[in-house]
Design an enzyme around this catalytic site. Structure first.
Site, PDB file in Angstrom:
ATOM      1  N   PRO A  22     -63.641 -30.162 -68.660  1.00 19.75           N
ATOM      2  CA  PRO A  22     -62.836 -28.937 -68.705  1.00 19.75           C
ATOM      3  C   PRO A  22     -63.549 -27.785 -67.995  1.00 19.75           C
ATOM      4  O   PRO A  22     -64.761 -27.619 -68.132  1.00 19.75           O
ATOM      5  CB  PRO A  22     -62.733 -28.653 -70.207  1.00 19.75           C
ATOM      6  CG  PRO A  22     -64.005 -29.218 -70.771  1.00 19.75           C
ATOM      7  CD  PRO A  22     -64.307 -30.446 -69.939  1.00 19.75           C
ATOM      8  N   CYS A  44     -59.468  -4.779 -45.583  1.00 13.25           N
ATOM      9  CA  CYS A  44     -58.575  -4.497 -44.465  1.00 13.25           C
ATOM     10  C   CYS A  44     -57.780  -5.711 -44.028  1.00 13.25           C
ATOM     11  O   CYS A  44     -57.945  -6.210 -42.908  1.00 13.25           O
ATOM     12  CB  CYS A  44     -59.372  -3.901 -43.323  1.00 13.25           C
ATOM     13  SG  CYS A  44     -59.964  -2.270 -43.799  1.00 13.25           S
TER      14      CYS A  44
HETATM   15  C1  LIG Z   1     -62.495 -28.656 -60.612  1.00 12.01           C
HETATM   16  C2  LIG Z   1     -62.727 -29.920 -61.315  1.00 12.01           C
HETATM   17  C3  LIG Z   1     -62.637 -29.968 -62.708  1.00 12.01           C
HETATM   18  C4  LIG Z   1     -62.242 -28.787 -63.554  1.00 12.01           C
HETATM   19  O1  LIG Z   1     -60.906 -28.461 -63.409  1.00 12.01           O
HETATM   20  P1  LIG Z   1     -60.256 -27.369 -64.392  1.00 12.01           P
HETATM   21  O2  LIG Z   1     -58.863 -27.279 -63.931  1.00 12.01           O
HETATM   22  O3  LIG Z   1     -61.007 -26.102 -64.176  1.00 12.01           O
HETATM   23  O4  LIG Z   1     -60.380 -27.878 -65.768  1.00 12.01           O
HETATM   24  C5  LIG Z   1     -62.941 -31.152 -63.340  1.00 12.01           C
HETATM   25  N1  LIG Z   1     -63.294 -32.258 -62.634  1.00 12.01           N
HETATM   26  C6  LIG Z   1     -63.382 -32.246 -61.294  1.00 12.01           C
HETATM   27  C7  LIG Z   1     -63.790 -33.480 -60.582  1.00 12.01           C
HETATM   28  C8  LIG Z   1     -63.099 -31.084 -60.589  1.00 12.01           C
HETATM   29  O5  LIG Z   1     -63.166 -31.067 -59.259  1.00 12.01           O
END
Ligand SMILES: *Cc1c(COP(=O)(O)O)cnc(C)c1O
Length: 422
Positions: A276, A347
């Site tokens: 998460p 800008c």
């Molecule tokens: C960005 C990412 C996440 C986290 O995604 P959220 O939408 O911020 O929970 C988890 N795993 C991977 C592989 C990601 O690239």
């Protein structure tokens, strides 16, 4: 739920008035609530409490500030990193190496070696050749690299195209129908402990159905791999839960996620990993800004005025990048309302936060916030237009600390050189 509330007509973060932070640190500045981070970390964990074996790896790209990482390490979180720089941060913040998962479609050989030398917990492989290179690097060190194969389940996450990662035309993962053959080949490599599957279909998901569809496909693959003689002990279910950016929006939360995952993964008998990011960090931060001008619209009647604030697209890129919405609120609202466009000083016309928005009435010098800026905010900041790199503040109860300095143009200029032949 967050800890940014009005008291006697002024907006506070926990027990600190935002006006005090603006006076002492200046604006623009990101302000994070430690209590909100902790709450989100605990609610997420509680939502998954009924699942047998769980590892939580906070996706640190959402907000990689060292203080935030330390706070989450204290909550028992590991990290999902997507670069050597993020790996350094996770270790610097005191996250145990074996709780770190290394994701990302373009890990360099040097980054793979860095991960091996640090002894991280898992590599999430994005293609077969990466597995071969990792196996060779590990074998040369007398190691067996713990790894899972990221599959692309070809599921539409129903989110913004730029943050959708699980459709077959996206660059991520191996096509799920090729996973079995790749597993057969990579599984024989002595330098690799290929132990499972990873999936992550996108970010800011507003429904669980696409996740459920992806997990169901992973479940079929796990059964197929086991039938083929492979041991599958770990399945990384990624991140992606969305957060409400507009007052009144409702999103599925960790409890609903836990129920769905429990249903889909019943009988998998594997450690489930979660990554998460936004759901932990999003509502734990605001971008505090000051109104520079209220610029009248071009016509006497009809056209909206421009509220020009001292924060810009270089500080908070999401509106320019994804047409994202961030609620805007005065720190000391008068009760009056206005319809206005909100823009920063940069800008280009892309530096616009909102058009024709019904907002608290503000005037030059007033303080205001963009809410839900704790994730994908400061981490995406740049110095475009030679603006300072935006500082970050962490509030915890009645105290606060500047957890990232404002990096002034002088410092940036000092890192540049004019060759003597000019
Ligand atoms: C960005 C990412 C996440 C986290 O995604 P959220 O939408 O911020 O929970 C988890 N795993 C991977 C592989 C990601 O690239």
């Amino acid at each position: 739920m967050d800890h940014f509330d009005y008291r006697d007509g002024a907006l506070w973060c926990e027990d600190v008035p935002l006006a005090r932070i603006a006076a002492e640190v200046g604006t623009p500045v990101y302000v994070y609530s430690a209590a909100t981070f902790r709450r989100h970390a605990r609610v997420f964990r509680a939502g998954l409490a009924a699942l047998p074996r769980v590892h939580l790896a906070y996706a640190i790209k959402a907000n990689p500030n060292l203080a935030v990482l330390r706070l989450l390490a204290n909550e028992g979180y590991g990290a999902d990193v997507v670069s050597g720089g993020e790996l350094r941060r996770a270790l610097a913040a005191g996250m145990p190496a074996d709780g770190i998962v290394f994701s990302g479609v373009g890990k360099t050989r040097a980054e793979l070696a860095q991960g091996l030398d640090a002894g991280i917990g898992q590599f999430n492989l994005e293609l077969e050749e990466e597995g071969e290179v990792l196996a060779d690097l590990a074998q040369a060190r007398g190691l067996r690299a713990p790894a899972v194969l990221r599959v692309n389940p070809d599921v539409d996450a129903g989110t913004h195209a730029k943050i959708s990662t699980g459709r077959k035309q996206n660059k991520f993962g191996v096509p799920i129908d090729q996973a079995r053959a790749i597993f057969d080949r990579l599984g024989r490599r002595p330098g690799l402990h290929l132990r499972g599957i990873a999936v992550h279909i996108g970010s800011q998901l507003s429904e669980l159905a696409p996740l459920e569809a992806a997990y169901a496909r992973v479940g079929e693959l796990v059964a197929e791999l086991r039938a083929g003689g492979h041991a599958v002990s770990h399945v990384d279910l990624g991140g992606g839960l969305g957060v409400p950016y507009r007052a009144g929006e409702v999103f599925p939360g960790p409890a609903e996620l836990g129920t769905m995952v429990g249903r889909v993964t019943a009988g998998w008998d594997a450690e489930l990993m979660f990554e998460p990011g936004r759901v932990i960090a999003g509502n734990a931060g605001v971008l505090l800004t000051q109104v520079i001008w209220v610029k009248p619209g071009p016509d006497q009647d009809g056209a909206h005025p421009y509220v020009i604030v001292d924060a810009a697209m270089n500080d908070l890129a999401r509106p320019a990048l994804y047409d994202a919405w961030h609620d805007f609120a005065a720190v000391e609202p008068t009760g009056g309302r206005m319809v206005a466009n909100i823009a920063g000083p940069v800008c280009e016309s892309g530096d616009t936060f909102a058009m024709g928005r019904d907002i608290d009435r503000v005037a030059s010098g007033d303080l205001a916030v963009f809410r839900t800026a704790g994730a994908y905010g400061a981490t995406m900041a740049s110095t475009y237009n030679s603006r300072a790199l935006v500082p970050e503040v962490l509030v915890d109860g009645n105290r606060y600390a500047v957890v990232a300095d404002r990096v002034a143009p002088e410092t940036l200029i000092a890192a540049e050189r004019v060759p003597e032949w000019l």
